[in-house]
Design a protein around this motif. Structure first.
Motif, PDB file in Angstrom:
ATOM      1  N   ASP A   1       0.132   1.776  12.638  1.00  0.00           N
ATOM      2  CA  ASP A   1       0.638   0.855  11.632  1.00  0.00           C
ATOM      3  C   ASP A   1       0.905   1.753  10.428  1.00  0.00           C
ATOM      4  OD1 ASP A   1      -0.366  -0.270   9.004  1.00  0.00           O
ATOM      5  OD2 ASP A   1      -0.094  -2.119  10.095  1.00  0.00           O
TER       6      ASP A   1
ATOM      7  N   ASP B   1       7.337  -2.588  10.899  1.00  0.00           N
ATOM      8  CA  ASP B   1       6.891  -1.371  10.220  1.00  0.00           C
ATOM      9  C   ASP B   1       5.841  -0.595  11.007  1.00  0.00           C
ATOM     10  OD1 ASP B   1       5.055  -3.336  10.044  1.00  0.00           O
ATOM     11  OD2 ASP B   1       4.835  -3.300   7.878  1.00  0.00           O
TER      12      ASP B   1
ATOM     13  N   ARG C   1       0.811  -1.223   0.000  1.00  0.00           N
ATOM     14  CA  ARG C   1       0.000   0.000   0.000  1.00  0.00           C
ATOM     15  C   ARG C   1       0.844   1.273   0.000  1.00  0.00           C
ATOM     16  NH1 ARG C   1      -3.539  -0.993   5.005  1.00  0.00           N
ATOM     17  NH2 ARG C   1      -1.681  -2.154   5.540  1.00  0.00           N
TER      18      ARG C   1
HETATM   19 MG    MG Z   1       0.766  -4.267   8.575  1.00  0.00          MG
END
Ligand code: MG
Ligand code: GDD
Length: 353
Positions: A273, A114, A13
């Protein structure tokens, strides 16, 4: 406590900056000099009880990861290379099996590479406190109070408090991974749910026993992949045949939705996130018109935009709720509230080679 860092995802993404060969966790997307992986490792290594990290990733990222760890002065216990991606449940099993090899039955702290954490002190205090819940075979997850019906997260319904925990840990009534929007809205409105942060803490044996209950083949294949693994420089290369036979599933679906040993510890540390351009927009500093501008950007009469230039000047006029991300060979233009769908473009690119 052994940190097992999951760093094998593709970060679809965050295309076009995140690429199959150089995914977001290896990039400094938060504006600091460190990549998300480096930030993750630096953060947890501040705890004195933390052992050397095990990083589970894939072949392609091995040299970048090794050099990024070296740059922050961290010598890993191991950089494990998966011959194919099998999602997070097997990666967690590999980390747990290696943790057992180092002796005893240590706590494993499973961390995505991440995430953004604003308040590191509260985060570390919560981790230390949560290790008290692993003794009685608890599978601990860290719960975030949700502020929107995000469908990309797991939802945890809390049950009664763990006895004598002074409200710091709760048994889990139910765990629902990535519900549809209607259910997510219902969960947020009820006030009884947390988001699953995707970080877990458990005794290595506890996780392996639970996984063995629900996915025995996974445990068998992971054991085989380690038994026949070979060391190559600083890397541990899992046995290809054994790991390729391993069923693919995430820890959330394979274990957390099914287990009765789940405990949720509420975590309040400014967690995010860093999954999409809109979540990066939320954590970055904004100008007086609520725009985030990275690199060489000019805006006129524009509001609520995320503008990211890598190579060239990016200019916008009269924009609202728009993300523009410019890179050497691709430019993304999207409504900021639709950026979750960037992964659809990413998967089409994969198909077209
Ligand atoms: Mg993730
Ligand atoms: N080694 C390895 N191998 N790592 C992997 C693999 C794999 O096959 N697949 C994913 N990862 C890594 C990713 O790089 C990331 O750091 C982490 O595992 C989690 O995977 P994601 O793909 O980012 O999961 P998610 O964001 O869809 O969902 C998880 O995290 C949410 C919070 O961020 C779930 O745990 C959700 O319940 C949770 O809410």
């Amino acid at each position: 406590m052994i940190p097992v860092i999951l760093a094998g995802g593709t970060g679809s993404r965050l295309w076009p900056l995140s690429r199959k060969n150089f995914p977001k966790q290896l990039m400094p997307v938060l504006g600091s000099e460190y990549s998300l992986l480096q930030e993750t490792v630096r953060r947890v290594m501040r705890l004195p009880e933390m052992g050397r990290p095990v990083v589970v990733t894939n072949e392609k990222y091995r040299f970048i990861i090794a050099s990024q760890l070296q740059a922050i002065g961290v010598e890993p216990e191991s950089i494990v290379l998966e011959p194919v991606g099998r999602s997070t449940a097997p990666a967690a099993a590999i980390g747990s099996l290696l943790a057992l090899q180092s002796g005893g039955n240590p706590d494993v702290l499973l961390l995505p590479a991440d995430h953004y954490v604003q308040n590191v002190e509260s985060f570390l205090a919560c981790l230390s406190m949560a290790s008290g819940f692993t003794e009685n075979s608890g599978l601990v997850t860290f719960g975030i109070v949700p502020d929107k019906p995000e469908t990309g997260y797991g939802y945890i319904k809390r049950d009664a408090g763990v006895p004598d925990s002074s409200g710091e840990g709760f048994f889990i009534d139910s765990f629902v991974e990535k519900p549809d929007l209607a259910r997510a809205e219902e969960y947020v409105a009820s006030g009884n749910y947390y988001w699953n942060s995707g970080m877990f803490l458990f005794k290595a044996e506890t996780y392996l026993k639970e996984l063995d209950k629900f996915e025995p083949e996974m445990v068998r294949c992971c054991k085989g992949a380690i038994d026949k693994a070979h060391e190559d420089l600083d890397f541990l290369r899992l046995d290809k045949d054994s790991f390729a036979r391993c069923p693919e599933d995430s820890i959330d679906y394979a274990v957390m939705e099914k287990t009765s040993k789940g405990i949720v510890v509420p975590l309040d540390c400014g967690w995010s996130d860093v999954g999409s351009w809109s979540s990066l927009y939320e954590v970055r500093d904004k100008d007086e018109s609520s725009n985030v501008s990275i690199g060489d950007v000019m805006l006129e009469d524009s509001t609520n935009c995320y503008m990211h230039s890598s190579e060239r000047l990016v200019a916008g006029v009269g924009l609202d709720n728009i993300a523009v991300v410019e890179s050497k060979d691709a430019v993304l233009v999207s409504r900021l509230d639709k950026v979750q769908d960037v992964k659809k473009i990413f998967s089409r690119l994969k198909k077209d080679g």
